[in-house]
Design a protein around this motif. Structure first.
Motif, PDB file in Angstrom:
ATOM      1  N   ILE A   1       0.844  -1.197   0.000  1.00 35.07           N
ATOM      2  CA  ILE A   1       0.000   0.000   0.000  1.00 35.07           C
ATOM      3  C   ILE A   1       0.881   1.249   0.000  1.00 35.07           C
ATOM      4  O   ILE A   1       0.663   2.176  -0.786  1.00 35.07           O
ATOM      5  N   PHE A   2       1.911   1.238   0.841  1.00 40.61           N
ATOM      6  CA  PHE A   2       2.807   2.397   0.883  1.00 40.61           C
ATOM      7  C   PHE A   2       3.559   2.556  -0.432  1.00 40.61           C
ATOM      8  O   PHE A   2       3.818   3.670  -0.870  1.00 40.61           O
ATOM      9  N   ARG A   3       3.905   1.431  -1.041  1.00 43.47           N
ATOM     10  CA  ARG A   3       4.603   1.513  -2.312  1.00 43.47           C
ATOM     11  C   ARG A   3       3.763   2.271  -3.331  1.00 43.47           C
ATOM     12  O   ARG A   3       4.255   3.104  -4.086  1.00 43.47           O
ATOM     13  N   LEU A   4       2.458   1.984  -3.323  1.00 42.84           N
ATOM     14  CA  LEU A   4       1.552   2.686  -4.228  1.00 42.84           C
ATOM     15  C   LEU A   4       1.377   4.140  -3.815  1.00 42.84           C
ATOM     16  O   LEU A   4       1.357   5.035  -4.649  1.00 42.84           O
ATOM     17  N   ALA A   5       1.250   4.372  -2.504  1.00 42.63           N
ATOM     18  CA  ALA A   5       0.970   5.720  -2.018  1.00 42.63           C
ATOM     19  C   ALA A   5       2.117   6.671  -2.346  1.00 42.63           C
ATOM     20  O   ALA A   5       1.893   7.820  -2.716  1.00 42.63           O
ATOM     21  N   PHE A   6       3.362   6.164  -2.235  1.00 42.25           N
ATOM     22  CA  PHE A   6       4.514   7.028  -2.474  1.00 42.25           C
ATOM     23  C   PHE A   6       4.964   7.010  -3.931  1.00 42.25           C
ATOM     24  O   PHE A   6       5.958   7.633  -4.274  1.00 42.25           O
ATOM     25  N   ASN A   7       4.245   6.289  -4.746  1.00 44.16           N
ATOM     26  CA  ASN A   7       4.541   6.232  -6.170  1.00 44.16           C
ATOM     27  C   ASN A   7       4.591   7.647  -6.755  1.00 44.16           C
ATOM     28  O   ASN A   7       3.880   8.535  -6.298  1.00 44.16           O
ATOM     29  N   GLY A   8       5.453   7.827  -7.794  1.00 44.86           N
ATOM     30  CA  GLY A   8       5.596   9.146  -8.399  1.00 44.86           C
ATOM     31  C   GLY A   8       4.261   9.764  -8.799  1.00 44.86           C
ATOM     32  O   GLY A   8       4.057  10.974  -8.691  1.00 44.86           O
ATOM     33  N   MET A   9       3.345   8.936  -9.298  1.00 48.24           N
ATOM     34  CA  MET A   9       2.040   9.453  -9.703  1.00 48.24           C
ATOM     35  C   MET A   9       0.966   9.114  -8.670  1.00 48.24           C
ATOM     36  O   MET A   9      -0.214   9.164  -8.962  1.00 48.24           O
ATOM     37  N   GLY A  10       1.399   8.757  -7.491  1.00 47.73           N
ATOM     38  CA  GLY A  10       0.461   8.280  -6.482  1.00 47.73           C
ATOM     39  C   GLY A  10      -0.320   9.381  -5.794  1.00 47.73           C
ATOM     40  O   GLY A  10      -0.170  10.564  -6.118  1.00 47.73           O
ATOM     41  N   PRO A  11      -1.163   8.993  -4.868  1.00 53.92           N
ATOM     42  CA  PRO A  11      -2.084   9.927  -4.222  1.00 53.92           C
ATOM     43  C   PRO A  11      -1.389  11.025  -3.427  1.00 53.92           C
ATOM     44  O   PRO A  11      -1.903  12.132  -3.360  1.00 53.92           O
ATOM     45  N   ILE A  12      -0.218  10.730  -2.853  1.00 55.50           N
ATOM     46  CA  ILE A  12       0.431  11.760  -2.045  1.00 55.50           C
ATOM     47  C   ILE A  12       0.900  12.909  -2.930  1.00 55.50           C
ATOM     48  O   ILE A  12       0.650  14.081  -2.644  1.00 55.50           O
ATOM     49  N   ASN A  13       1.530  12.563  -4.061  1.00 52.87           N
ATOM     50  CA  ASN A  13       1.961  13.601  -4.986  1.00 52.87           C
ATOM     51  C   ASN A  13       0.776  14.321  -5.601  1.00 52.87           C
ATOM     52  O   ASN A  13       0.821  15.523  -5.838  1.00 52.87           O
ATOM     53  N   LYS A  14      -0.285  13.585  -5.870  1.00 55.41           N
ATOM     54  CA  LYS A  14      -1.506  14.183  -6.420  1.00 55.41           C
ATOM     55  C   LYS A  14      -2.026  15.243  -5.460  1.00 55.41           C
ATOM     56  O   LYS A  14      -2.367  16.357  -5.867  1.00 55.41           O
ATOM     57  N   LEU A  15      -2.030  14.875  -4.194  1.00 55.04           N
ATOM     58  CA  LEU A  15      -2.507  15.797  -3.157  1.00 55.04           C
ATOM     59  C   LEU A  15      -1.616  17.042  -3.120  1.00 55.04           C
ATOM     60  O   LEU A  15      -2.113  18.165  -3.047  1.00 55.04           O
ATOM     61  N   LEU A  16      -0.293  16.817  -3.190  1.00 56.53           N
ATOM     62  CA  LEU A  16       0.645  17.937  -3.148  1.00 56.53           C
ATOM     63  C   LEU A  16       0.414  18.883  -4.311  1.00 56.53           C
ATOM     64  O   LEU A  16       0.372  20.106  -4.136  1.00 56.53           O
ATOM     65  N   THR A  17       0.270  18.345  -5.524  1.00 52.47           N
ATOM     66  CA  THR A  17       0.075  19.219  -6.685  1.00 52.47           C
ATOM     67  C   THR A  17      -1.262  19.952  -6.585  1.00 52.47           C
ATOM     68  O   THR A  17      -1.370  21.104  -6.966  1.00 52.47           O
ATOM     69  N   ASN A  18      -2.281  19.252  -6.071  1.00 53.45           N
ATOM     70  CA  ASN A  18      -3.569  19.912  -5.895  1.00 53.45           C
ATOM     71  C   ASN A  18      -3.445  21.103  -4.954  1.00 53.45           C
ATOM     72  O   ASN A  18      -4.154  22.095  -5.105  1.00 53.45           O
ATOM     73  N   MET A  19      -2.562  20.963  -3.960  1.00 49.94           N
ATOM     74  CA  MET A  19      -2.416  22.044  -3.000  1.00 49.94           C
ATOM     75  C   MET A  19      -1.398  23.068  -3.483  1.00 49.94           C
ATOM     76  O   MET A  19      -1.096  24.030  -2.767  1.00 49.94           O
ATOM     77  N   GLY A  20      -0.870  22.857  -4.681  1.00 49.83           N
ATOM     78  CA  GLY A  20       0.022  23.854  -5.254  1.00 49.83           C
ATOM     79  C   GLY A  20       1.492  23.659  -4.953  1.00 49.83           C
ATOM     80  O   GLY A  20       2.296  24.559  -5.148  1.00 49.83           O
ATOM     81  N   PHE A  21       1.854  22.468  -4.475  1.00 46.95           N
ATOM     82  CA  PHE A  21       3.274  22.206  -4.203  1.00 46.95           C
ATOM     83  C   PHE A  21       3.906  21.438  -5.363  1.00 46.95           C
ATOM     84  O   PHE A  21       3.211  20.919  -6.235  1.00 46.95           O
ATOM     85  N   GLU A  22       5.235  21.372  -5.313  1.00 53.01           N
ATOM     86  CA  GLU A  22       5.954  20.566  -6.296  1.00 53.01           C
ATOM     87  C   GLU A  22       5.773  19.080  -5.974  1.00 53.01           C
ATOM     88  O   GLU A  22       5.578  18.716  -4.812  1.00 53.01           O
ATOM     89  N   LYS A  23       5.900  18.258  -6.988  1.00 54.33           N
ATOM     90  CA  LYS A  23       5.911  16.812  -6.727  1.00 54.33           C
ATOM     91  C   LYS A  23       7.213  16.437  -6.026  1.00 54.33           C
ATOM     92  O   LYS A  23       8.244  17.057  -6.266  1.00 54.33           O
ATOM     93  N   VAL A  24       7.158  15.412  -5.186  1.00 58.68           N
ATOM     94  CA  VAL A  24       8.378  14.938  -4.532  1.00 58.68           C
ATOM     95  C   VAL A  24       8.664  13.533  -5.052  1.00 58.68           C
ATOM     96  O   VAL A  24       7.751  12.710  -5.126  1.00 58.68           O
ATOM     97  N   SER A  25       9.921  13.281  -5.418  1.00 57.76           N
ATOM     98  CA  SER A  25      10.235  11.930  -5.900  1.00 57.76           C
ATOM     99  C   SER A  25      10.550  11.057  -4.689  1.00 57.76           C
ATOM    100  O   SER A  25      11.696  10.830  -4.348  1.00 57.76           O
ATOM    101  N   TRP A  26       9.495  10.575  -4.042  1.00 59.28           N
ATOM    102  CA  TRP A  26       9.613   9.876  -2.772  1.00 59.28           C
ATOM    103  C   TRP A  26      10.554   8.673  -2.843  1.00 59.28           C
ATOM    104  O   TRP A  26      11.382   8.468  -1.972  1.00 59.28           O
ATOM    105  N   LEU A  27      10.346   7.852  -3.853  1.00 58.44           N
ATOM    106  CA  LEU A  27      11.095   6.587  -3.868  1.00 58.44           C
ATOM    107  C   LEU A  27      12.201   6.572  -4.912  1.00 58.44           C
ATOM    108  O   LEU A  27      12.905   5.586  -5.057  1.00 58.44           O
ATOM    109  N   THR A  28      12.374   7.675  -5.646  1.00 56.87           N
ATOM    110  CA  THR A  28      13.384   7.649  -6.701  1.00 56.87           C
ATOM    111  C   THR A  28      14.571   8.549  -6.391  1.00 56.87           C
ATOM    112  O   THR A  28      15.578   8.504  -7.084  1.00 56.87           O
ATOM    113  N   ASP A  29      14.470   9.343  -5.343  1.00 62.83           N
ATOM    114  CA  ASP A  29      15.631  10.102  -4.897  1.00 62.83           C
ATOM    115  C   ASP A  29      16.286   9.333  -3.748  1.00 62.83           C
ATOM    116  O   ASP A  29      15.614   9.003  -2.775  1.00 62.83           O
TER     117      ASP A  29
END
Lengths: 430, 277
Positions: free
Chosen positions: A251-279
């Motif tokens: 579940i966490f693997r999906l959540a932190f995915n580059g296109m996953g819900p956490i990044n979606k939420l961040l962009t919706n709120m006007g933040f940059e995407k974070v490369s959670w699992l690729t940095d």
């Protein structure tokens, strides 16, 4: 005249079962003799072949004649050789037991203590109860745990690895300590080994420390008088322990995915995407956080038990003396908890060095690191070993690193065991 | 002054508790909602709450072998549980109650064996199963599970049995009871909590493990749930995300309930594991 007991022992040493027969224990004697006959007839060629195989690991690589495969399969020879050694040790054990048995029976007869009375069948079985119960466990352990471990241990001293030494097409050889030497001296291996070891240590220490302190903290809060509905909070907080770990991780693997819900939420709120699992750095932080999510609950439950065992009188006495909450925590709770959990803390630390499920399921060791040999940026030693075994067939190097990990864990365990004993003698908590 | 301080503490405590509970609940709620959503994307839409749909569950059961994988896992878990309890109870009882030559040696050997990283023996286990023809069979997997757990389980159960007073079995022995009677009539009833713990952990293990099945099982129809779910997520395109969510709920729900139901035995097992050292 030679004493009967010595004679019996000598006879049994000469040929298994003879001593028993001279003691008039015919059935036992024939059984022992049969074992020796069997080993002599079937065993000698088998042992000769096995030891040849074990020492040379085969001499001709596989070749085909009319579609039939011939030649030596090094790994099978290796495993077969180790099996033969185990069988030989068992046989020697039986041989020694046979001599001792003959001696003891004859000795008892000399002293007149021995009286051969027919026991009831059930009593006989019951006398052998420990042996009967232990036998399946010992056999299973021998073949499914000890034997594979010994084989892997042996593989560390061979060159069993792709691309040049993969049976049955090619042979493998004994190389002594070359793998260990390569690991520390060859740039290609050392350049991966050292940074991976450093990350493994950081991973182990940080994970254990965080889990321990957060677990203790949550246990104190859920047990304190400050809050209500304790049961409710506790049942929610214990959920990560009750849920299957690999599902939470996926579940966490999906959540932190580059296109996953956490990044979606961040962009919706006007933040940059974070490369959670690729940095590499962020991925390491995410791994530690997720590990905390997973293991905190267990520590909390465990700590609650420890806290409950501290006598409330101590706190009352402290209150009477006018101690503050902070003082009570620092002077009573913390020392007592540390005292009784120190051995477990050390074992958890040792265990977390080999806890790679989180890493394997979340990042798969990634992101890829071009400077590393067969490892990604977040790989710890054991996940590196796993990759080398499963993906790239570097068996000998994988086995060598496993041995190093084992030595480390064993040292910690022995050290811990000794300390625990001295702890127990002081017996501070009743 | 003191009451103000107390008030702050209370606020802080509630704040920490609520944050932790939220952090625990969010991923779980997210996956449950996603499994009932009607869309197919990674992010659950707001529509899930208003019109939940069972489409992903139906999809999972009709288009994949989910039922078969479920049965496979259940079968492996049950047999592993029975075998493990049987093997470890007996050996732990013998180590706890009988004194014989080589006992210390055997005990320290099992102690050392459980310290080895389990994947170390993997290469050899693979080759061993290949040689005896048990590769890609459930039988092979079960044997490796049950055998591999003996050292750890024996230590765990022995720790618990050691805490049962020996006077109990000595009294039974005085009355002329046989070992087997003492074991089954005296020890087993008292050891029920640790047996439950043993059964539970060994039943759950095959549901969670993906390393050994990946090594041993090859055919798709022999898969266990853990590999099946892993392959749904590990692929490059996460198109099967919602199927995974449905599958995750179907696997996690029974396991979690079982765990919560048997909670008190887990505490027993945890503390027995602690006292073994």
């Amino acid at each position: 005249m030679m004493k009967k007991s010595k004679k019996a022992a000598l006879l049994s040493a000469l040929f298994m079962g003879l001593g028993q027969i001279s003691n008039k224990r015919i059935v036992k004697g024939i059984l022992f003799a049969a074992i020796e006959v069997y080993v002599l007839i079937i065993g000698i060629p088998y042992f000769m072949f096995s030891f040849w195989g074990l020492t040379t690991l085969g001499e001709t690589p596989q070749y085909f004649v009319n579609g039939m495969a011939y030649g030596d399969h090094s790994i099978r020879l290796l495993m077969n050789g180790i099996l033969a050694i185990i069988i030989l040790i068992v046989f020697i054990g039986i041989y020694v037991a046979n001599i001792i048995d003959a001696y003891k029976t004859a000795r008892a007869m000399e002293e007149g203590k021995y009286s051969y009375k027919k026991k009831k069948f059930l009593d006989k079985i019951d006398g052998a109860f420990p042996k009967i119960v232990l036998a399946p466990a010992v056999i299973a352990c021998l073949f499914l745990v000890a034997f594979p471990l010994i084989c892997s241990f042996a593989i560390a001293f061979t060159n069993y690895s792709s691309p040049y030494h993969i049976p049955p097409k090619t042979l493998i050889n004994w190389v002594g300590f070359d793998n260990f030497k390569d690991l520390f001296t060859m740039d290609m291996w050392r350049g991966t080994f050292i940074p991976v070891v450093i990350w493994t240590v950081i991973w182990g220490v940080v994970c254990t420390g965080l889990t321990y302190s957060c677990g203790l903290f949550l246990a104190i809060i859920t047990n304190s008088k400050l809050i209500k509905f304790k049961k409710l909070w506790r049942s929610i907080l214990v959920l990560p322990m009750a849920m299957p770990g690999f599902i939470s991780l996926l579940i966490f693997r999906l959540a932190f995915n580059g296109m996953g819900p956490i990044n979606k939420l961040l962009t919706n709120m006007g933040f940059e995407k974070v490369s959670w699992l690729t940095d590499p750095t962020i991925a390491k932080v995410v791994l530690i956080a997720v590990n905390l999510w997973l293991s905190c609950a267990g520590t909390m439950v465990f700590m609650s038990g420890i806290l409950a065992s501290i006598s409330p009188d101590l706190y009352e006495a402290a209150s009477v003396d006018g101690a503050t909450e902070t003082q009570k925590f620092r002077k009573i709770t913390l020392p007592l908890v540390l005292y009784s959990t120190a051995p477990i803390l050390v074992m958890n630390l040792a265990g977390s060095f080999s806890n790679f499920g989180v890493i394997y399921l979340l990042t798969d060791g990634g992101p890829a690191n071009p400077n590393y040999q067969y490892a990604g940026s977040t790989d710890i030693l054991l996940s590196w070993v796993y990759k080398m075994t499963m993906n790239v067939n570097q068996y000998s190097m994988a086995a060598s690193i496993s041995i190093l990990i084992f030595i480390f864990i064993a040292i910690v365990a022995i050290f811990n065991l000794k300390r625990t004993r001295s702890f127990k003698e002081e017996d501070m908590i009743g | 002054m003191k009451t103000k301080n107390h008030f702050f503490r209370k606020i802080l405590a509630y704040f920490i508790i609520l944050t932790s509970c939220l952090l625990v609940m969010i991923p779980i709620i997210w996956i449950v909602l996603a499994s009932f959503s009607s869309g197919n994307s990674l992010y659950s839409e707001g529509g899930t709450l208003t019109k939940p749909s069972l489409i992903h569950y139906k999809e999972l059961l009709s288009t994949t072998n989910f039922g078969l994988w479920y049965f496979n896992t259940f079968k492996i878990a049950t047999i592993n549980m029975i075998l493990s309890v049987f093997l470890s109870m007996g050996s732990a009882y013998v180590f706890s109650r009988f004194r014989f030559k080589g006992r210390k040696l055997a005990l320290s050997t099992t102690m050392i064996m459980q310290l080895f990283p389990s994947i170390m023996g993997m290469i050899a286990i693979y080759l061993l199963l290949q040689m005896i023809g048990l590769l890609d069979t459930h039988m092979g997997l079960i044997l490796v599970y049950a055998g591999g757990q003996i050292p750890f389980n024996t230590w765990l159960v022995k720790g618990y049995l050691d805490s049962i007073p020996r006077s109990l079995d000595e009294a039974a022995k005085m009355d002329g009871a046989r070992n087997i009677t003492i074991f089954s009539k005296v020890i087993i009833p008292i050891a029920k909590p640790i047996i439950t713990y043993l059964a539970l952990t060994n039943f759950i293990a095959p549901w969670m493990d993906f390393m050994l099945p990946q090594l041993v099982l090859r055919s798709p129809h022999k898969k266990t749930l853990a590999i099946a779910l892993y392959s749904m997520v590990a692929g490059q395109q996460n198109t099967e995300f919602t199927s995974f969510a449905a599958g995750a709920v179907m696997v996690a729900l029974p396991i979690t309930l079982l765990f919560v139901y048997l909670q008190k035995y887990i505490v027993v097992g945890l503390s027995s594991g602690a006292s073994k050292s």
